[in-house]
Design an enzyme around this catalytic site. Structure first.
Site, PDB file in Angstrom:
ATOM      1  N   LYS A  40       0.855  -1.209   0.000  1.00 40.61           N
ATOM      2  CA  LYS A  40       0.000   0.000   0.000  1.00 40.61           C
ATOM      3  C   LYS A  40       0.882   1.249   0.000  1.00 40.61           C
ATOM      4  CE  LYS A  40      -3.972   2.124   0.329  1.00 40.61           C
ATOM      5  NZ  LYS A  40      -4.603   2.769   1.451  1.00 40.61           N
ATOM      6  N   GLU A  78       0.601  14.841   4.045  1.00 31.61           N
ATOM      7  CA  GLU A  78       0.945  13.618   4.778  1.00 31.61           C
ATOM      8  C   GLU A  78       2.289  13.039   4.309  1.00 31.61           C
ATOM      9  OE1 GLU A  78      -2.161  10.593   4.454  1.00 31.61           O
ATOM     10  OE2 GLU A  78      -2.200  10.430   6.646  1.00 31.61           O
TER      11      GLU A  78
HETATM   12  N1  LIG Z   1     -10.119   8.968   2.139  1.00 30.29           N
HETATM   13  C1  LIG Z   1      -9.711   7.812   1.639  1.00 30.29           C
HETATM   14  O1  LIG Z   1     -10.370   7.259   0.745  1.00 30.29           O
HETATM   15  C2  LIG Z   1      -8.487   7.121   2.184  1.00 30.29           C
HETATM   16  C3  LIG Z   1      -8.156   5.872   1.662  1.00 30.29           C
HETATM   17  C4  LIG Z   1      -7.073   5.173   2.215  1.00 30.29           C
HETATM   18  C5  LIG Z   1      -6.357   5.736   3.266  1.00 30.29           C
HETATM   19  N2  LIG Z   1      -6.706   6.967   3.737  1.00 30.29           N
HETATM   20  C6  LIG Z   1      -5.940   7.475   4.882  1.00 30.29           C
HETATM   21  O2  LIG Z   1      -6.828   7.565   6.001  1.00 30.29           O
HETATM   22  C7  LIG Z   1      -6.436   8.645   6.864  1.00 30.29           C
HETATM   23  C8  LIG Z   1      -7.617   9.594   7.040  1.00 30.29           C
HETATM   24  O3  LIG Z   1      -7.874  10.155   5.757  1.00 30.29           O
HETATM   25  P1  LIG Z   1      -9.179  10.996   5.394  1.00 30.29           P
HETATM   26  O4  LIG Z   1      -9.280  10.959   3.908  1.00 30.29           O
HETATM   27  O5  LIG Z   1     -10.331  10.579   6.208  1.00 30.29           O
HETATM   28  O6  LIG Z   1      -8.708  12.457   5.839  1.00 30.29           O
HETATM   29  P2  LIG Z   1      -9.638  13.731   5.991  1.00 30.29           P
HETATM   30  O7  LIG Z   1     -10.843  13.597   5.136  1.00 30.29           O
HETATM   31  O8  LIG Z   1      -8.724  14.902   5.843  1.00 30.29           O
HETATM   32  O9  LIG Z   1     -10.143  13.620   7.497  1.00 30.29           O
HETATM   33  C9  LIG Z   1      -9.325  13.819   8.594  1.00 30.29           C
HETATM   34  C10 LIG Z   1     -10.212  14.340   9.698  1.00 30.29           C
HETATM   35  O10 LIG Z   1      -9.442  14.467  10.883  1.00 30.29           O
HETATM   36  C11 LIG Z   1      -9.907  15.593  11.546  1.00 30.29           C
HETATM   37  N3  LIG Z   1      -8.947  16.070  12.514  1.00 30.29           N
HETATM   38  C12 LIG Z   1      -7.683  16.506  12.317  1.00 30.29           C
HETATM   39  N4  LIG Z   1      -7.125  16.850  13.474  1.00 30.29           N
HETATM   40  C13 LIG Z   1      -8.063  16.633  14.423  1.00 30.29           C
HETATM   41  C14 LIG Z   1      -8.089  16.812  15.828  1.00 30.29           C
HETATM   42  N5  LIG Z   1      -7.035  17.288  16.475  1.00 30.29           N
HETATM   43  N6  LIG Z   1      -9.213  16.504  16.497  1.00 30.29           N
HETATM   44  C15 LIG Z   1     -10.297  16.014  15.850  1.00 30.29           C
HETATM   45  N7  LIG Z   1     -10.341  15.826  14.528  1.00 30.29           N
HETATM   46  C16 LIG Z   1      -9.218  16.131  13.820  1.00 30.29           C
HETATM   47  C17 LIG Z   1     -10.149  16.605  10.445  1.00 30.29           C
HETATM   48  O11 LIG Z   1     -10.969  17.608  10.950  1.00 30.29           O
HETATM   49  P3  LIG Z   1     -11.371  18.956  10.145  1.00 30.29           P
HETATM   50  O12 LIG Z   1     -12.489  18.505   9.260  1.00 30.29           O
HETATM   51  O13 LIG Z   1     -11.788  19.872  11.234  1.00 30.29           O
HETATM   52  O14 LIG Z   1     -10.142  19.372   9.403  1.00 30.29           O
HETATM   53  C18 LIG Z   1     -10.806  15.723   9.400  1.00 30.29           C
HETATM   54  O15 LIG Z   1     -12.193  15.676   9.584  1.00 30.29           O
HETATM   55  C19 LIG Z   1      -5.214   9.272   6.189  1.00 30.29           C
HETATM   56  O16 LIG Z   1      -4.044   8.698   6.702  1.00 30.29           O
HETATM   57  C20 LIG Z   1      -5.369   8.886   4.716  1.00 30.29           C
HETATM   58  O17 LIG Z   1      -4.151   8.862   4.012  1.00 30.29           O
HETATM   59  C21 LIG Z   1      -7.742   7.675   3.231  1.00 30.29           C
END
Ligand SMILES: NC(=O)c1ccc[n+]([C@@H]2O[C@H](COP(=O)([O-])OP(=O)(O)OC[C@H]3O[C@@H](n4cnc5c(N)ncnc54)[C@H](OP(=O)(O)O)[C@@H]3O)[C@@H](O)[C@H]2O)c1
Length: 301
Positions: free
Chosen positions: A179, A261
């Site tokens: 991955k 990231e």
């Molecule tokens: N999305 C995908 O399809 C996908 C697929 C595979 C892997 N991933 C991995 O999964 C992980 C999460 O990705 P994501 O896409 O879900 O990211 P995202 O959409 O940016 O969501 C991250 C969330 O974390 C919140 N956050 C950040 N700091 C925080 C804190 N101190 N307290 C509470 N909430 C906080 C953010 O809040 P705010 O909204 O207030 O900024 C946001 O809602 C990452 O490592 C990414 O690489 C994602």
């Protein structure tokens, strides 16, 4: 009365889908820990759309210890989530880390107050359509994969009967590196070029990608991942079959001026390379360039 107390920290694409699915099981008592309050989440899957009532906290000071934390922030936001972990964790808690990259235990452990850290590979696509609206897409195989450790079965049970399929593997490290290999080319190259996956049709970008991948494969093998001799070529070939119009999370974060990231992706390859005395100049170049972008975004954000 639901028995398992679960806190989902971070309500983005991944956390929103996890919170929605976990909330649909009557055995789970789910609290969402987020920076803004969302009482009702719209959850889309295929042609269905469901409204799900959420119990959301925005103040870590009123959070209470839980059995499970599902940590769904980006890797660079783990430190900012420390106040949540401080209140939610005890040595009896398990923190499942749904993040890209490797070294989840090292990243999260220092904030987890003796809780067990369980790394998870995320294969599903979680799209945040609005702050209160997420969509789940299954990509292939399992939606989540965890290592075969004592906490694995209990973690899979949290999602039993939901739309999220959890796999358990004794070869976790190999899947984690596979991955990571996709991520160390997809994310930095789309972010730096500000182009979607179509940019990988270019021969010069394919050459650069193979160089980055070959470094990462050498390091991954030294770390114990069972990667094939033609792993770099086969990752690139698979990758070329992805839709040209698809973006990556680092591409979207770059366009939106958010921190990136990169430390958890190419930075992880560089750090592991240093541990094994393996040179990773192309990954170092990606890391330096995108750390500069990320730091500027953080300073201006
Ligand atoms: N999305 C995908 O399809 C996908 C697929 C595979 C892997 N991933 C991995 O999964 C992980 C999460 O990705 P994501 O896409 O879900 O990211 P995202 O959409 O940016 O969501 C991250 C969330 O974390 C919140 N956050 C950040 N700091 C925080 C804190 N101190 N307290 C509470 N909430 C906080 C953010 O809040 P705010 O909204 O207030 O900024 C946001 O809602 C990452 O490592 C990414 O690489 C994602």
């Amino acid at each position: 009365m639901a028995g398992r107390k679960i806190a989902v920290v971070g309500l983005g694409g991944i956390g929103g889908v996890a919170a929605a699915c976990l909330s649909l099981s009557p055995d789970n008592d789910v609290t969402v820990c987020a920076r803004s309050r969302i009482d009702m989440l719209t959850f889309d899957h295929n042609e269905d759309s469901t409204s799900i009532a959420l119990k959301t906290l925005t103040d870590p000071n009123i959070a209470e210890p839980v059995d499970w934390v599902i940590l769904c922030t980006k890797a660079q936001d783990v430190a900012s989530a420390a106040p949540w972990l401080e209140r939610l964790c005890t040595p009896q808690t398990t923190v499942a880390v749904l993040q890209n990259g490797i070294a989840h235990e090292e990243r999260v452990g220092p904030f987890a107050k003796g809780a067990t850290v369980l790394p998870a590979i995320v294969y599903y696509n979680g799209e945040r359509l609005a702050p209160d609206h997420v969509r789940l897409r299954h990509i292939r195989g399992h939606d989540l994969l965890v290592p075969s450790v004592p906490e694995a079965d209990a973690f899979a049970a949290l999602f039993a009967g939901t739309l999220i399929d959890v796999g358990i593997s004794a070869e976790f490290i190999t899947y984690q590196w596979r991955k990571l290999l996709v991520n160390v080319i997809a994310n930095p190259i789309t972010a730096l070029t500000r182009q979607r996956l179509g940019v990988f049709q270019r021969a010069d970008i394919q050459g650069l990608s193979l160089g980055i991948l070959r470094e990462a494969v050498t390091v991954g093998r030294a770390e114990g991942a069972r990667l094939c001799d033609n792993e770099a070529e086969s990752i690139l070939e698979t990758f070329l079959g992805y839709p040209a119009e698809a973006g990556t999370s680092m591409y979207f974060d770059c366009l939106a001026g958010r921190p990136l990231e990169i430390e958890a992706l190419n930075g992880a390859v560089v750090a592991a390379g240093r541990r094994h005395g393996i040179a990773t100049p192309l990954n170092e170049a990606m890391l330096a360039l995108l750390t500069a972008v990320s730091d500027t975004n953080a300073a201006e954000g």
